[in-house]
Design an enzyme around this catalytic site. Structure first.
Site, PDB file in Angstrom:
ATOM      1  N   ASP A 126       0.797  -1.235   0.000  1.00 42.28           N
ATOM      2  CA  ASP A 126       0.000   0.000   0.000  1.00 42.28           C
ATOM      3  C   ASP A 126       0.824   1.277   0.000  1.00 42.28           C
ATOM      4  O   ASP A 126       0.331   2.346   0.350  1.00 42.28           O
ATOM      5  CB  ASP A 126      -0.913  -0.003   1.234  1.00 42.28           C
ATOM      6  CG  ASP A 126      -0.119  -0.143   2.530  1.00 42.28           C
ATOM      7  OD1 ASP A 126       1.120  -0.062   2.491  1.00 42.28           O
ATOM      8  OD2 ASP A 126      -0.738  -0.317   3.597  1.00 42.28           O
ATOM      9  N   HIS A 141       6.279   4.246  13.078  1.00 42.40           N
ATOM     10  CA  HIS A 141       6.668   5.146  11.985  1.00 42.40           C
ATOM     11  C   HIS A 141       5.508   5.772  11.219  1.00 42.40           C
ATOM     12  O   HIS A 141       5.722   6.493  10.257  1.00 42.40           O
ATOM     13  CB  HIS A 141       7.538   4.371  10.975  1.00 42.40           C
ATOM     14  CG  HIS A 141       6.764   3.358  10.180  1.00 42.40           C
ATOM     15  ND1 HIS A 141       6.550   2.083  10.623  1.00 42.40           N
ATOM     16  CD2 HIS A 141       6.137   3.448   8.989  1.00 42.40           C
ATOM     17  CE1 HIS A 141       5.836   1.420   9.728  1.00 42.40           C
ATOM     18  NE2 HIS A 141       5.565   2.229   8.728  1.00 42.40           N
ATOM     19  N   ARG A 187       2.682   7.918   9.443  1.00 40.26           N
ATOM     20  CA  ARG A 187       2.504   9.353   9.200  1.00 40.26           C
ATOM     21  C   ARG A 187       1.384   9.960  10.044  1.00 40.26           C
ATOM     22  O   ARG A 187       1.497  11.093  10.515  1.00 40.26           O
ATOM     23  CB  ARG A 187       2.173   9.588   7.721  1.00 40.26           C
ATOM     24  CG  ARG A 187       3.393   9.838   6.863  1.00 40.26           C
ATOM     25  CD  ARG A 187       2.982  10.151   5.424  1.00 40.26           C
ATOM     26  NE  ARG A 187       4.065  10.782   4.688  1.00 40.26           N
ATOM     27  CZ  ARG A 187       5.174  10.170   4.310  1.00 40.26           C
ATOM     28  NH1 ARG A 187       5.380   8.906   4.609  1.00 40.26           N
ATOM     29  NH2 ARG A 187       6.110  10.820   3.648  1.00 40.26           N
TER      30      ARG A 187
HETATM   31  C1  UD1 Z   1       6.902   4.328   3.854  1.00 42.54           C
HETATM   32  C2  UD1 Z   1       5.479   4.033   3.381  1.00 42.54           C
HETATM   33  C3  UD1 Z   1       4.705   3.307   4.477  1.00 42.54           C
HETATM   34  C4  UD1 Z   1       5.454   2.066   4.943  1.00 42.54           C
HETATM   35  C5  UD1 Z   1       6.860   2.458   5.368  1.00 42.54           C
HETATM   36  C6  UD1 Z   1       7.649   1.221   5.729  1.00 42.54           C
HETATM   37  C7  UD1 Z   1       4.418   5.678   1.898  1.00 42.54           C
HETATM   38  C8  UD1 Z   1       3.676   6.941   1.799  1.00 42.54           C
HETATM   39  N1  UD1 Z   1       4.794   5.298   3.132  1.00 42.54           N
HETATM   40  O1  UD1 Z   1       6.814   5.239   4.940  1.00 42.54           O
HETATM   41  O2  UD1 Z   1       3.444   2.897   3.954  1.00 42.54           O
HETATM   42  O3  UD1 Z   1       4.763   1.504   6.040  1.00 42.54           O
HETATM   43  O4  UD1 Z   1       7.518   3.118   4.267  1.00 42.54           O
HETATM   44  O5  UD1 Z   1       8.746   1.539   6.505  1.00 42.54           O
HETATM   45  O6  UD1 Z   1       4.654   5.032   0.903  1.00 42.54           O
HETATM   46  N2  UD1 Z   1      14.384   7.389   5.155  1.00 42.54           N
HETATM   47  C9  UD1 Z   1      15.750   7.243   5.092  1.00 42.54           C
HETATM   48  N3  UD1 Z   1      16.264   6.022   4.694  1.00 42.54           N
HETATM   49  C10 UD1 Z   1      15.481   4.976   4.389  1.00 42.54           C
HETATM   50  C11 UD1 Z   1      14.094   5.126   4.482  1.00 42.54           C
HETATM   51  C12 UD1 Z   1      13.556   6.354   4.854  1.00 42.54           C
HETATM   52  O7  UD1 Z   1      16.501   8.155   5.364  1.00 42.54           O
HETATM   53  O8  UD1 Z   1      16.003   3.901   4.033  1.00 42.54           O
HETATM   54  C13 UD1 Z   1      13.823   8.718   5.538  1.00 42.54           C
HETATM   55  C14 UD1 Z   1      14.011   9.765   4.421  1.00 42.54           C
HETATM   56  O9  UD1 Z   1      14.231  11.017   4.997  1.00 42.54           O
HETATM   57  C15 UD1 Z   1      12.654   9.708   3.706  1.00 42.54           C
HETATM   58  C16 UD1 Z   1      11.736   9.517   4.907  1.00 42.54           C
HETATM   59  O10 UD1 Z   1      12.428   8.610   5.757  1.00 42.54           O
HETATM   60  O11 UD1 Z   1      12.369  10.896   2.988  1.00 42.54           O
HETATM   61  C17 UD1 Z   1      10.358   9.020   4.582  1.00 42.54           C
HETATM   62  O12 UD1 Z   1      10.389   7.876   3.730  1.00 42.54           O
HETATM   63  P1  UD1 Z   1       9.023   7.449   2.952  1.00 42.54           P
HETATM   64  O13 UD1 Z   1       9.263   6.209   2.199  1.00 42.54           O
HETATM   65  O14 UD1 Z   1       8.488   8.613   2.193  1.00 42.54           O
HETATM   66  O15 UD1 Z   1       8.002   7.222   4.115  1.00 42.54           O
HETATM   67  P2  UD1 Z   1       8.029   6.195   5.308  1.00 42.54           P
HETATM   68  O16 UD1 Z   1       7.602   6.940   6.522  1.00 42.54           O
HETATM   69  O17 UD1 Z   1       9.291   5.450   5.327  1.00 42.54           O
HETATM   70  N1  UDP Z   2      11.938  -4.920  10.033  1.00 39.79           N
HETATM   71  C1  UDP Z   2      13.306  -5.045   9.818  1.00 39.79           C
HETATM   72  N2  UDP Z   2      14.148  -4.283  10.582  1.00 39.79           N
HETATM   73  C2  UDP Z   2      13.701  -3.405  11.517  1.00 39.79           C
HETATM   74  C3  UDP Z   2      12.294  -3.271  11.691  1.00 39.79           C
HETATM   75  C4  UDP Z   2      11.443  -4.044  10.927  1.00 39.79           C
HETATM   76  O1  UDP Z   2      13.751  -5.833   8.981  1.00 39.79           O
HETATM   77  O2  UDP Z   2      14.515  -2.753  12.184  1.00 39.79           O
HETATM   78  C5  UDP Z   2      11.035  -5.726   9.185  1.00 39.79           C
HETATM   79  C6  UDP Z   2       9.944  -6.483   9.907  1.00 39.79           C
HETATM   80  O3  UDP Z   2      10.383  -7.792  10.243  1.00 39.79           O
HETATM   81  C7  UDP Z   2       8.797  -6.498   8.899  1.00 39.79           C
HETATM   82  C8  UDP Z   2       9.014  -5.223   8.103  1.00 39.79           C
HETATM   83  O4  UDP Z   2      10.351  -4.805   8.349  1.00 39.79           O
HETATM   84  O5  UDP Z   2       8.907  -7.594   8.007  1.00 39.79           O
HETATM   85  C9  UDP Z   2       8.041  -4.155   8.519  1.00 39.79           C
HETATM   86  O6  UDP Z   2       8.399  -2.953   7.924  1.00 39.79           O
HETATM   87  P1  UDP Z   2       7.851  -1.551   8.417  1.00 39.79           P
HETATM   88  O7  UDP Z   2       7.437  -1.640   9.846  1.00 39.79           O
HETATM   89  O8  UDP Z   2       8.863  -0.542   8.035  1.00 39.79           O
HETATM   90  O9  UDP Z   2       6.604  -1.306   7.457  1.00 39.79           O
HETATM   91  P2  UDP Z   2       5.073  -1.732   7.505  1.00 39.79           P
HETATM   92  O10 UDP Z   2       4.987  -3.200   7.660  1.00 39.79           O
HETATM   93  O11 UDP Z   2       4.416  -0.971   8.606  1.00 39.79           O
HETATM   94  O12 UDP Z   2       4.557  -1.252   6.183  1.00 39.79           O
END
Ligand code: UD1
Ligand code: UDP
Length: 373
Positions: free
Chosen positions: A96, A210, A212
């Site tokens: 999603d 995490h 939003r």
């Molecule tokens: C995104 C997804 C969310 C998912 C989550 C999993 C959207 C809108 N959100 O949220 O559905 O649950 O990923 O974790 O698609 N960042 C880093 N390094 C990384 C990853 C993120 O620095 O490897 C920081 C960056 O500043 C980036 C910010 O996190 O701009 C937000 O990343 P983004 O993918 O937009 O949103 P998430 O909150 O990670």
């Molecule tokens: N996970 C990971 N390292 C971490 C935290 C989570 O590998 O430090 C894994 C976890 O086992 C799960 C996935 O990441 O499979 C969940 O990702 P996240 O919570 O970022 O996203 P969401 O599932 O909420 O979309």
């Protein structure tokens, strides 16, 4: 031979698609290409590394503190040349996130069929999870194959009039978990050495957060609760691998200063599941972790007001506790002090799958896309 393109961008998508990429990649009927938008960077690379996936296309799109509009626009434009080059018969997306919505939309615009993994979850609140609830709804309008993780998700789609190519197959997260566990079981020492700063004589509470919709006050309230849990329970240690989103990082580091709260970097997937397996309890707003934890017998307190993973709540593996510090504290206290309640949650059966989802999806697609050939 059919050409398959996997499009994904974040950590959870990589983990949940890894078993499919491996299985389709090893099958003689398919030519498989992998495209990462790299909506995440470091956290995506951690998952790619463990599953040994080398993308054919890496759009490298992540920017610090990106907005939804920025990442959406960049991803949509960048996918066009990839699709032109890969010429897929079918595109896989999972979940999603923004990447999933954009991947499905780009495929539709290019007249290519889309298989949506983990279709049909609904919270019925368009602002929670935000923007994931709306993303998932829109993806369902765009997709051609809908692979749901539960019967409830399948019924959600039927109610919306989506009745063709809808299959309940379980969640591939359990396939990935079983693959991960089989690898880490061979190497216990590596993991215990890595976590030498954690005091495993205490009850470990694993925390992740995490979303939003929790940025700002709700997350500050969650932090208040975590601090109180640590302060009032000398026999617990909280371990929190902090998501790299700066909206989370900055507040967690400022508010969660306590000798028994360990803030650590996001963990490589095998280290994370090893730690989850050693934990007493999980406090999280993550979707994937709500699905994984019951397979390891770990109760989950869900730090959200609503969840689209309703089956875990119904099965008793998880409980919604919202973001109110009083409620988070008291529900945690109950699980720390009440052995019966703890046993009830930790022994409930995982409703999200049994590790056979990948094979089911392969079987269904083999039947469908090679029909008549
Ligand atoms: C995104 C997804 C969310 C998912 C989550 C999993 C959207 C809108 N959100 O949220 O559905 O649950 O990923 O974790 O698609 N960042 C880093 N390094 C990384 C990853 C993120 O620095 O490897 C920081 C960056 O500043 C980036 C910010 O996190 O701009 C937000 O990343 P983004 O993918 O937009 O949103 P998430 O909150 O990670
Ligand atoms: N996970 C990971 N390292 C971490 C935290 C989570 O590998 O430090 C894994 C976890 O086992 C799960 C996935 O990441 O499979 C969940 O990702 P996240 O919570 O970022 O996203 P969401 O599932 O909420 O979309």
């Amino acid at each position: 031979m059919k050409r398959i393109l996997f499009v994904f961008g974040t950590r959870p998508e990589a983990i949940k698609l890894a078993p499919l990429i491996k299985t389709f990649g090893a099958h003689i009927s398919f030519v498989v290409k992998v495209c990462v938008t790299a909506q995440h960077r470091e956290m995506l690379d951690q998952a790619l590394g463990f599953f040994d996936i080398v993308p054919d296309y890496d759009l490298n799109l992540m920017q610090a503190n990106q907005t939804l509009l920025q990442i959406t626009a960049r991803a949509l434009e960048s996918l066009e040349p990839v699709i032109n080059d890969a010429k897929p018969d079918l595109i896989f997306v999972q979940g999603d996130t923004t990447t999933v919505l954009v991947g499905a939309l780009a495929s539709y615009y290019k007249n290519i069929k889309v298989a949506h993994i983990e279709a049909g979850l609904r919270s019925f609140d368009k602002y929670s999870p935000f923007p994931e609830e709306m993303n998932r709804l829109l993806i369902s309008r765009l997709a051609d194959f809908h692979f749901t993780p539960t019967q409830g998700a399948l019924e959600n789609l039927l109610e919306e009039g989506i009745k063709t190519n809808v299959y309940n197959v379980g969640n591939t997260v359990i396939d990935a978990l079983q693959l991960g566990l089989s690898i880490i079981q061979k190497d216990e020492n590596t993991y215990s050495t890595f976590f030498k700063n954690i005091d495993f004589s205490k009850k470990i509470i694993l925390v992740t957060c995490h979303r939003r919709e929790s940025f700002g006050k709700p997350f500050q309230d969650i932090c208040k609760a975590l601090l109180r849990i640590a302060t009032e329970n000398e026999d617990v240690e909280l371990v929190y691998p902090v998501h790299l989103n700066p909206n989370i990082q900055d507040i967690a580091k400022k508010l969660l200063v306590h000798p028994r709260i360990k803030l650590i970097s996001p963990l490589d997937y095998p280290y994370f599941i090893w730690l989850m397996n050693k934990s007493y309890l999980v406090l999280t707003d993550s979707g994937g972790i709500q699905e994984e934890a019951p397979s390891l017998g770990k109760p989950v307190l869900v730090l959200r007001n609503v969840t689209e993973r309703t089956e875990g709540i119904a099965a008793g593996t998880a409980k919604l506790v919202g973001t109110d510090p009083e409620i988070i504290f008291s529900e945690t206290w109950t699980l720390l002090k009440n052995a019966n309640e703890y046993a009830r949650m930790s022994k409930a059966t995982n409703p999200y799958g049994d590790g056979t989802s990948t094979d089911k999806i392969l079987g269904i697609l083999m039947d469908d896309i090679f029909r008549g050939e």
